[in-house]
Design an enzyme around this catalytic site. Structure first.
Site, PDB file in Angstrom:
ATOM      1  N   ARG A 109       0.867  -1.174   0.000  1.00  0.00           N
ATOM      2  CA  ARG A 109       0.000   0.000   0.000  1.00  0.00           C
ATOM      3  C   ARG A 109       0.904   1.223   0.000  1.00  0.00           C
ATOM      4  NH1 ARG A 109      -4.233  -0.477   4.740  1.00  0.00           N
ATOM      5  NH2 ARG A 109      -4.905   1.557   3.947  1.00  0.00           N
ATOM      6  N   HIS A 110       0.338   2.354  -0.361  1.00  0.00           N
ATOM      7  CA  HIS A 110       1.093   3.611  -0.271  1.00  0.00           C
ATOM      8  C   HIS A 110       1.518   3.810   1.184  1.00  0.00           C
ATOM      9  CE1 HIS A 110      -2.557   5.109   1.596  1.00  0.00           C
ATOM     10  NE2 HIS A 110      -3.224   4.521   0.596  1.00  0.00           N
ATOM     11  N   ASN A 118      -5.285   8.886   6.099  1.00  0.00           N
ATOM     12  CA  ASN A 118      -5.225   7.690   6.955  1.00  0.00           C
ATOM     13  C   ASN A 118      -5.132   8.116   8.421  1.00  0.00           C
ATOM     14  OD1 ASN A 118      -3.018   5.860   4.692  1.00  0.00           O
ATOM     15  ND2 ASN A 118      -5.238   5.756   4.885  1.00  0.00           N
ATOM     16  N   ARG A 165      -0.719   9.726  -3.369  1.00  0.00           N
ATOM     17  CA  ARG A 165      -0.060   8.956  -2.308  1.00  0.00           C
ATOM     18  C   ARG A 165       0.677   7.719  -2.829  1.00  0.00           C
ATOM     19  NH1 ARG A 165      -5.615   8.771  -1.941  1.00  0.00           N
ATOM     20  NH2 ARG A 165      -6.733   6.845  -1.427  1.00  0.00           N
ATOM     21  N   GLU A 191      -8.076   3.939  -5.868  1.00  0.00           N
ATOM     22  CA  GLU A 191      -8.822   3.303  -4.773  1.00  0.00           C
ATOM     23  C   GLU A 191     -10.318   3.242  -5.066  1.00  0.00           C
ATOM     24  OE1 GLU A 191      -9.101   1.204  -2.813  1.00  0.00           O
ATOM     25  OE2 GLU A 191      -8.705   1.734  -0.721  1.00  0.00           O
ATOM     26  N   HIS A 226      -3.743   0.571  -3.135  1.00  0.00           N
ATOM     27  CA  HIS A 226      -4.622   0.986  -2.036  1.00  0.00           C
ATOM     28  C   HIS A 226      -5.241  -0.252  -1.391  1.00  0.00           C
ATOM     29  CE1 HIS A 226      -4.570   5.153  -3.664  1.00  0.00           C
ATOM     30  NE2 HIS A 226      -4.446   4.511  -4.813  1.00  0.00           N
TER      31      HIS A 226
HETATM   32  O1  F6P Z   1      -8.891   3.846   4.723  1.00  0.00           O
HETATM   33  C1  F6P Z   1      -8.065   3.709   3.615  1.00  0.00           C
HETATM   34  C2  F6P Z   1      -8.845   3.236   2.406  1.00  0.00           C
HETATM   35  O2  F6P Z   1      -7.930   3.040   1.346  1.00  0.00           O
HETATM   36  C3  F6P Z   1      -9.983   4.168   1.947  1.00  0.00           C
HETATM   37  O3  F6P Z   1      -9.583   5.202   1.066  1.00  0.00           O
HETATM   38  C4  F6P Z   1     -10.967   3.202   1.332  1.00  0.00           C
HETATM   39  O4  F6P Z   1     -12.284   3.729   1.211  1.00  0.00           O
HETATM   40  C5  F6P Z   1     -10.889   2.052   2.300  1.00  0.00           C
HETATM   41  O5  F6P Z   1      -9.529   1.975   2.694  1.00  0.00           O
HETATM   42  C6  F6P Z   1     -11.293   0.729   1.722  1.00  0.00           C
HETATM   43  O6  F6P Z   1     -11.367  -0.212   2.764  1.00  0.00           O
HETATM   44  P1  F6P Z   1     -12.819  -0.727   3.292  1.00  0.00           P
HETATM   45  O7  F6P Z   1     -13.446  -1.282   2.071  1.00  0.00           O
HETATM   46  O8  F6P Z   1     -12.464  -1.762   4.340  1.00  0.00           O
HETATM   47  O9  F6P Z   1     -13.606   0.424   3.849  1.00  0.00           O
END
Ligand code: F6P
Ligand code: ATP
Length: 461
Positions: free
Chosen positions: A210-211, A217, A262, A282, A347
């Site tokens: 991941r970044h 975050n 990122r 993402e 991501h």
């Molecule tokens: O929190 C970091 C991230 O990359 C968000 O930008 C994204 O919406 C999320 O994780 C995805 O993870 P989940 O599907 O578990 O919410």
């Protein structure tokens, strides 16, 4: 499938199965070798496969028919969509029998033939895969190799490569260096053909990271296009040494990022060729982009609950679901199959989808796979397995993983007693092994390394 023993039929079947399942198409492999072992025992020597041996011939036909009956049952009663009937099917007579049975049940047939003229590769396949087969358990390896070679000779005596003009088929010659296709029709068949044309078996590794930790975050916010935090920038600086340490000296690598700041910033210090893919951006959280889980729970409680109910299929308002992301990643997977060593700096949701493809994780478990920040995952495919190593860098980062709430528990964003997160190793889709000798599981090694350790190891190289 069609082809002589040790020409990759099982590997191809398993890969096609994994690819289609990942896309959401119900697929299953029926391995006739497993039926043979179940019906007639595992320790059959080469004479069992001699076309001039009527008992062997009858027994092998029996196994083929039982597998075929199970396959047809699966299509009819379990809503199967694609079955891989994994056997040599190396004579016209056998193929005619298959065609006739399938026609009765309105099942379309597409043959995939693997032809391998490279004796050295066949020998390598015998040594690396066949010696582990239950067929040769407790046998002296040299004797086993000789027996397997004799088995191939028997098959060669009766082998008729596909030339039937009326059949739908793809013939892969020498691992796809030449491909012949005939009467390919429709979307699914074309997808499979395209996929098969991209496969190779050269050794390589795929690295995921991941970044580095981002400012969003740190604030617990989803999505956005924020910069790296100070710790995230430190992680970016540590990457070149980490990757060089695990890549192997003479190996080449290409780095793929998304188009977001990122991931590009995380790749900044790497000197390998780079490519930014829009498809790696993402998962789009739509109206929830820029919100924290707590804010979503407060402002869109119903959506929040629905996502917990079925995370793979839940689509954010104005955004995407994991299912949408899998579909947009399909070209990335196709390209990954074609490539050698690749590092994807991506991501959380994106890497979950790609990881699930390689490690055969179900759609249900996919959205909960742990892909922590500041960790590099190395996947190395080998025969039927994918070896996994994780390298955790000793630079702190927030934990962005939100586990699935336990059934019956309050589904709060701040749930303090979450279900144990998915352990990547134990979550693989449990398919019956396609062949007794084949272990579809994964080996996982986790290493925590401090930046000092990397520096030391680089000095010692
Ligand atoms: O929190 C970091 C991230 O990359 C968000 O930008 C994204 O919406 C999320 O994780 C995805 O993870 P989940 O599907 O578990 O919410
Ligand atoms: P059997 O008929 O004994 O079940 P098989 O044809 O199913 O044999 P596999 O068990 O799939 O053969 O052989 C696996 C080996 O074949 C792996 O080492 C894999 O790298 C190699 N392989 C995969 N694809 C090909 C191909 N197109 N041509 C030759 N070898 C291949």
């Amino acid at each position: 499938m069609v082809g002589l023993p040790a020409t990759g039929k099982t590997l191809i079947s398993q890969k096609v199965c994994r690819y289609l399942q990942w896309l959401g198409i119900t697929t299953k492999v029926f391995n006739v070798g497993n039926y043979r072992r179940k019906l007639h025992g595992a320790h059959q020597l080469h004479d069992f496969f001699n076309p001039a041996n009527p008992d062997g011939e009858r027994s092998r036909r029996e196994a083929a028919v039982e597998a075929l009956e199970d396959m047809i049952y699966w299509f009819k009663k379990e809503q199967g969509v694609v079955a891989l009937y994994d056997a040599t099917n190396s004579t016209r007579t056998r193929r005619e029998m298959l065609m006739a049975e399938c026609k009765k049940h309105d099942i379309q047939v597409m043959f995939i033939e693997s032809v391998c003229e490279d004796e050295a590769l066949v020998l390598h396949n015998i040594m690396s895969v066949k010696l582990k087969s239950p067929d040769y358990k407790d046998m002296d390896p040299e004797q086993a190799v000789e027996d397997f070679k004799a088995r191939i000779v028997h098959y060669k005596e009766a082998y008729e490569s596909i030339t039937e003009e009326n059949l739908t088929y793809i013939k892969l010659i020498n691992v796809g260096s030449q491909v012949i296709i005939n009467h390919i029709q429709g979307y699914l068949q074309s997808r499979i053909v395209y996929y098969l044309m991209n496969l190779h078996i050269a050794p390589r590794s795929i690295f995921f990271s991941r970044h580095g930790e981002s400012l969003y975050n740190v604030m617990g916010k989803l999505g956005g296009d924020s910069d790296l935090s100070a710790r995230g920038k430190q992680y970016a600086k540590s990457l070149p040494l980490l990757i060089a340490t695990h890549l192997g000296n003479s190996e080449q690598l290409t780095v793929w990022t998304s188009t977001m700041k990122r991931t590009i910033a995380t790749a900044e210090h790497l000197t390998y060729p780079k490519l930014a893919w829009k498809a790696l951006d993402e998962l789009d959280a739509g109206v929830c982009d820029g919100m924290t889980y707590e804010e979503i729970e407060e402002q869109y409680p119903e959506d929040f609950a629905n996502r917990d109910e079925d995370k793979f299929n839940y689509r954010y308002r104005g955004g995407e679901s994991y299912r949408d992301v899998v579909l947009r990643l399909e070209p990335v997977i196709m390209e990954l199959e074609r490539q050698r060593n690749i590092l994807i700096i991506g991501h959380q949701a994106i890497l979950r989808c790609i990881y699930a493809y390689f490690m055969n994780h179900s759609h249900e478990k996919l959205p909960y796979i742990k892909i922590p920040l500041h960790t590099v995952i190395q996947l190395t495919p080998s025969a039927y397995t994918c070896e996994e190593k994780r390298f955790k860098v000793d630079i702190e980062a927030v934990d962005t993983h939100r586990p699935k709430p336990k059934a019956g528990a309050p589904k709060s964003a701040t749930d303090a007693n979450p279900e144990t997160p998915v352990d990547a190793a134990s979550d693989a889709v449990k398919q019956p092994a396609a062949d007794g000798e084949k272990d579809c599981g994964a080996t996982i090694t986790t290493t925590t390394m401090s930046t000092t350790t990397f520096r030391d190891s680089a000095f010692h190289r």
